[in-house]
Write an enzyme that holds these catalytic residues in place. Structure first.
Site, PDB file in Angstrom:
ATOM      1  N   ILE A 275       0.902  -1.171   0.072  1.00 46.09           N
ATOM      2  CA  ILE A 275      -0.049   0.082  -0.129  1.00 46.09           C
ATOM      3  C   ILE A 275       0.764   1.394   0.002  1.00 46.09           C
ATOM      4  CG2 ILE A 275      -1.833   1.075   1.058  1.00 46.09           C
ATOM      5  CD1 ILE A 275      -2.578  -1.567   2.530  1.00 46.09           C
ATOM      6  N   GLU A 276       0.419   2.213  -0.608  1.00 47.17           N
ATOM      7  CA  GLU A 276       1.382   3.565  -0.605  1.00 47.17           C
ATOM      8  C   GLU A 276       1.687   4.082   0.670  1.00 47.17           C
ATOM      9  OE1 GLU A 276      -2.758   4.870  -2.195  1.00 47.17           O
ATOM     10  OE2 GLU A 276      -1.480   2.886  -2.223  1.00 47.17           O
ATOM     11  N   SER A 277       0.917   3.684   1.623  1.00 46.17           N
ATOM     12  CA  SER A 277       1.365   4.415   2.902  1.00 46.17           C
ATOM     13  C   SER A 277       2.530   3.691   3.512  1.00 46.17           C
ATOM     14  CB  SER A 277       0.079   3.842   3.845  1.00 46.17           C
ATOM     15  OG  SER A 277      -0.049   2.567   3.993  1.00 46.17           O
ATOM     16  N   GLY A 278       3.021   2.593   2.976  1.00 40.18           N
ATOM     17  CA  GLY A 278       4.256   1.888   3.231  1.00 40.18           C
ATOM     18  C   GLY A 278       4.277   0.712   3.867  1.00 40.18           C
TER      19      GLY A 278
ATOM     20  N   GLN B 186       6.359   6.180   4.026  1.00 39.88           N
ATOM     21  CA  GLN B 186       5.639   6.386   2.714  1.00 39.88           C
ATOM     22  C   GLN B 186       6.371   6.745   1.701  1.00 39.88           C
ATOM     23  OE1 GLN B 186       1.166   7.683   1.660  1.00 39.88           O
ATOM     24  NE2 GLN B 186       2.383   9.615   2.400  1.00 39.88           N
TER      25      GLN B 186
END
Length: 525
Positions: A329-332, A356
């Site tokens: 997920i782009e959040s990391g 992130q």
């Protein structure tokens, strides 16, 4: 400077009119909502602070009602707003439409990296991310409303570098950084061990400090000096000016109700049995997600977008394939099963939680093997719109970074929009009442993904998947390659499009296993 421990009201009183305020969060995660709430209260009571230039990296709608950036939905509070996503900022939409302030949107990954650029004193970000989308100055330059178009302070420029065109996003100083952590010790060192994700707290704090600004941190708990293991400290005290102990109702991991427990699996403290995750009922949405799985290969590094694509993880889990791929997920967050709905950004049983900006480094460099993302509109050129439609401006979030870097992309969505009665039965589809709104347009209203840019690169495999038809991007546009059993080519597909697509000479039926209410038993390629 010695770190001071104050309350949220005192923090709000320190924010001066006309300053640039950077706020970190991801929907309701890592959200310093006590501070934002007190800023709103002070503005209502005193008219200050006003004329703020506000920037936030990801969407910070909180619960979609009265949290996050919704606190700033008052005329005069903001004079400029730069963000990437507003999908849960319902109170902000009217102000944008009324041109109460210029609103700009640029890719989430660019804003994440911008914090690092400001921190290190760089002039800004030079990248191809955003080319030929609405962010490109030749199209809209990231302008979301007329006030932005009339503003001279555009956040992106088209430049030439070594004979190639690219985009330059200039850096800017930050006066106030508002971030959230889990614990602070008495010296002001900040840990994030109970947070579901690690965003750009360090980068944003450093950016503010090196801009001569102030760093405010809301935390859940204050502990004695020495109680935090040094490897748990993400933001050292030298970067922190003020620590605010959050109130019970405005602190913790998130503000979301009714999700499966234990949510502590989001930060890695607990594990859940994947068998506990309920399988999806057989609906048109599940058919779409199932079809996307057919494109997956074992050991793929994947990204699943917000909304319908998130359910791909549920299908993978049902098929016993979730451990055959590496989800991100782009959040990391890497690994595990992505959390649903507005819990997007977290994952059950994550393998790793990166920062992130580090995750976006990997995305922008082409690290994604396979991405599933939503699609509000698709046009005859293969362009996709997810950022402005139906009177809303949710924005791109990380969509542009993901789609411009991924090797294989499946855009997912129902064929039409609006209330419908579409049933999956007898190994096919039965359309009793179709959605009233056409999604396949001659031209999309907002270009969030550029078919032209993808074709120019020549290295992407792009599919558009619906419950009744599958298209592949070719130089002539989206080409129809599959049709669902039970769907009529003319009545259910061609008549529900604003353009006539090219039809593959090898047009075939979608796999019947997609429409049967039992595991498909597929094996990844």
């Amino acid at each position: 400077m010695t770190v001071k421990f104050i309350n949220a009201k005192e923090a709000a009183s320190m924010i001066k009119d006309g300053t640039t305020v950077a706020i970190d969060a991801f929907i309701s995660f890592c959200l310093a909502d006590d501070i934002l709430s007190e800023i709103e209260t002070r503005f209502i009571e005193e008219g200050h602070p006003h004329s703020l230039s506000v920037v936030n990296v990801a969407g910070i709608g909180g619960d979609g009602k009265n949290r996050g950036i919704n606190h700033f939905a008052h005329k005069g509070l903001m004079k400029r707003f730069l963000c990437s996503n507003l999908s849960l900022a319902n109170k902000i939409y009217p102000l944008i439409t009324e041109n109460a302030f210029p609103c700009f949107m640029i890719p989430q990954g660019v804003l994440s990296h911008m914090m690092r650029a400001i921190a290190s004193g760089k002039p800004g970000i030079i990248t191809e991310v955003g080319m030929k989308t609405f962010v490109d100055p030749r199209i809209d330059g990231g302008c979301i409303n007329d006030a932005a178009k009339a503003c001279s302070d555009i956040p992106v420029q088209l430049i030439s570098l070594n004979g190639s065109e690219c985009l330059f996003y200039p850096a800017f100083p930050i006066d106030i950084a508002i971030i959230k952590g889990t614990k602070a010790d008495n010296k002001g060192n900040i840990s994030l061990e109970k947070e579901a994700m690690h965003l750009e707290q360090l980068e944003m704090a450093t950016a503010a400090r090196n801009s001569g600004g102030i760093v405010m941190v809301q935390v859940d708990e204050i502990v004695e000096s020495g109680d935090l293991h040094p490897q748990m400290v993400t933001v050292p005290s030298t970067l922190v000016d003020y620590v605010i102990l959050g109130s019970p109702e405005n602190t913790g991991q998130h503000f979301i109700q009714g999700l499966p427990k234990p949510i502590n699996s989001w930060c890695g403290d607990e594990k859940i049995q994947l068998e506990e995750i309920k399988t999806l009922p057989l609906t048109k949405e599940k058919v779409i997600c199932r079809r996307g799985v057919f494109e997956l290969k074992e050991d793929s590094f994947i990204n699943l977008g917000i909304g319908l694509p998130m359910s791909v993880s549920n299908v993978l889990n049902e098929e016993g394939l979730i451990k055959k791929v590496s989800a991100s997920i782009e959040s990391g967050v890497m690994g595990g099963v992505p959390a649903p709905g507005i819990a997007t950004g977290a994952a059950y049983n994550p393998d790793a939680i990166l920062k992130q900006p580090d995750m976006f480094d990997f995305y922008d460099g082409g690290g994604i093997d396979f991405a599933c993302l939503g699609s509000a509109e698709i046009d005859m050129h293969g362009n996709v719109n997810v950022s402005r439609f139906a009177g809303k401006v949710p924005g791109p979030g990380g969509f542009i970074n993901i789609t411009q870097g991924a090797k294989n992309i499946c855009f997912m969505g129902t064929f039409t929009a609006g209330k419908s009665d579409i049933r999956i039965e007898n190994g096919g589809i039965r359309i009793i009442k179709d959605g009233p709104h056409i999604k396949f347009k001659k031209n999309v209203d907002h270009i969030t993904f550029s078919g032209e840019n993808s074709l120019d690169k020549g290295r992407q495999n792009v599919l558009y998947i619906t419950e009744r038809a599958v298209f592949r991007l070719q130089p002539e546009g989206p080409v129809l390659i599959e049709i669902a059993p039970g769907a009529n080519l003319q009545k259910d597909i061609l008549d529900k499009m604003e353009f006539t697509p090219h039809i593959s000479e090898n047009l075939k039926l979608m796999d019947t296993r997609l429409f049967i209410n039992k595991p498909m038993g597929i094996i990844l390629k």
